[in-house]
Design a protein around this motif. Structure first.
Motif, PDB file in Angstrom:
ATOM      1  N   PRO A  15      22.918 -26.479 -36.117  1.00 22.61           N
ATOM      2  CA  PRO A  15      24.799 -26.676 -35.540  1.00 22.61           C
ATOM      3  C   PRO A  15      24.834 -27.340 -34.632  1.00 22.61           C
ATOM      4  N   ARG A  48      23.684 -31.702 -40.157  1.00 19.83           N
ATOM      5  CA  ARG A  48      24.630 -31.474 -39.366  1.00 19.83           C
ATOM      6  C   ARG A  48      25.592 -32.647 -39.589  1.00 19.83           C
ATOM      7  N   TYR A  76      21.267 -17.216 -37.146  1.00 17.18           N
ATOM      8  CA  TYR A  76      22.829 -17.208 -36.435  1.00 17.18           C
ATOM      9  C   TYR A  76      23.313 -15.836 -37.517  1.00 17.18           C
ATOM     10  N   ILE A  77      23.528 -14.644 -36.440  1.00 19.06           N
ATOM     11  CA  ILE A  77      24.246 -13.599 -37.480  1.00 19.06           C
ATOM     12  C   ILE A  77      23.461 -13.292 -38.482  1.00 19.06           C
ATOM     13  N   CYS A  79      21.321 -14.798 -40.217  1.00 17.25           N
ATOM     14  CA  CYS A  79      20.816 -15.325 -41.518  1.00 17.25           C
ATOM     15  C   CYS A  79      21.155 -16.834 -41.708  1.00 17.25           C
ATOM     16  N   PRO A  81      22.238 -20.427 -40.501  1.00 23.00           N
ATOM     17  CA  PRO A  81      23.631 -21.140 -40.413  1.00 23.00           C
ATOM     18  C   PRO A  81      24.929 -21.181 -41.487  1.00 23.00           C
ATOM     19  N   ALA A  82      25.759 -20.994 -40.764  1.00 19.44           N
ATOM     20  CA  ALA A  82      27.102 -21.587 -42.110  1.00 19.44           C
ATOM     21  C   ALA A  82      26.662 -22.512 -42.588  1.00 19.44           C
ATOM     22  N   MET A  83      26.458 -23.615 -42.102  1.00 23.36           N
ATOM     23  CA  MET A  83      26.179 -24.878 -42.357  1.00 23.36           C
ATOM     24  C   MET A  83      25.319 -25.415 -43.025  1.00 23.36           C
ATOM     25  N   MET A  85      23.870 -23.027 -45.046  1.00 23.72           N
ATOM     26  CA  MET A  85      24.017 -21.848 -46.949  1.00 23.72           C
ATOM     27  C   MET A  85      25.207 -23.015 -47.532  1.00 23.72           C
ATOM     28  N   ARG A  86      25.959 -23.800 -46.947  1.00 25.79           N
ATOM     29  CA  ARG A  86      26.409 -24.342 -47.123  1.00 25.79           C
ATOM     30  C   ARG A  86      26.247 -25.867 -47.980  1.00 25.79           C
ATOM     31  N   GLN A  89      24.346 -24.490 -51.148  1.00 26.09           N
ATOM     32  CA  GLN A  89      25.279 -23.547 -52.058  1.00 26.09           C
ATOM     33  C   GLN A  89      25.919 -25.554 -53.434  1.00 26.09           C
TER      34      GLN A  89
END
Length: 226
Positions: A15, A48, A76-77, A79, A81-83, A85-86, A89
């Protein structure tokens, strides 16, 4: 061996705004050099950039046509990175299953010295592979990832980089041969004194704080405590 060119997608998913400072981008560039040529076409998909510029449609099409996918990302945390995961999905929503035999690998790096902390993130990539009818063939879990770029030429980093290069060689061999290697997840971390690593990491946090006009005690704030 078929004369048809094989396609490998490298999904670079840091990210960070400055991708020149991202370990994932550094490793993806290394992968391009190791994999391209001899009947193989390599494409790097920078997550990104893809999300910011709304280029997911072409990126998803590239993933769907790939004979192998290598996910390269930081922890990240504990697991993905959120981006990323998105991104995954949305990809699964557009393409629920692969239409060809395809292999999946992952290179996960964390800031901790212990590479095994990446296990849960690796398991998520395995679940993605199973859900989309792809073969998960393992990868590399990296510890001390934050120092990889700055110390890439140092002798103590040689073994770690050789482990990464060995994975890229395995990816190449797997897509060119009828029968891929068995799945294998390996761990790698530079042989560097633990106390020096944490000393350097803490110095980096203080340097970043100064750049953002913060004082050392600001790093100890606990804004969500109450």
């Amino acid at each position: 061996m078929s004369d048809t060119k094989k396609r490998i997608a490298l999904v670079s998913a840091s990210p960070k705004i400055e991708q020149t400072e991202a370990v994932s981008a550094f490793l993806a560039a290394r992968g391009e050099r190791a994999l391209a040529g001899d009947g193989i076409v390599v494409e790097t998909i920078p997550v990104r950039q893809v999300l910011l510029h709304h280029e997911t449609e072409s990126a998803f099409a590239s993933l769907q046509s790939a004979d192998a996918i290598v996910f390269i990302f930081p922890l990240y945390i504990f697991c993905l990175p959120a981006m990323l995961m998105r991104f995954l999905q949305d990809f699964v929503a557009a393409y629920p299953a692969s239409t060809k035999r395809a292999n999946v690998y992952a290179i996960v790096n964390c800031g901790f010295p212990e590479p095994e902390i990446n296990k849960e993130a690796m398991r998520v990539i395995e679940c993605f592979s199973l859900q989309t009818n792809r073969a998960f063939l393992g990868g590399v879990m990296l510890g001390c990832g934050g120092m990889l770029i700055g110390a890439a030429q140092a002798p103590f980093m040689r073994e770690t980089l050789e482990t990464i290069d060995a994975l890229f060689l395995r990816v190449r061999q797997d897509v060119l041969m009828d029968y891929p290697h068995e799945a294998a997840i390996v761990q790698a971390a530079p042989k560097f004194p633990r106390f020096l690593y944490f000393f350097a990491a803490n110095a980096g946090w203080r340097s970043m704080a100064r750049k953002n006009k913060l004082r050392p005690h600001d790093l100890k704030r606990r804004p969500y405590l109450n």
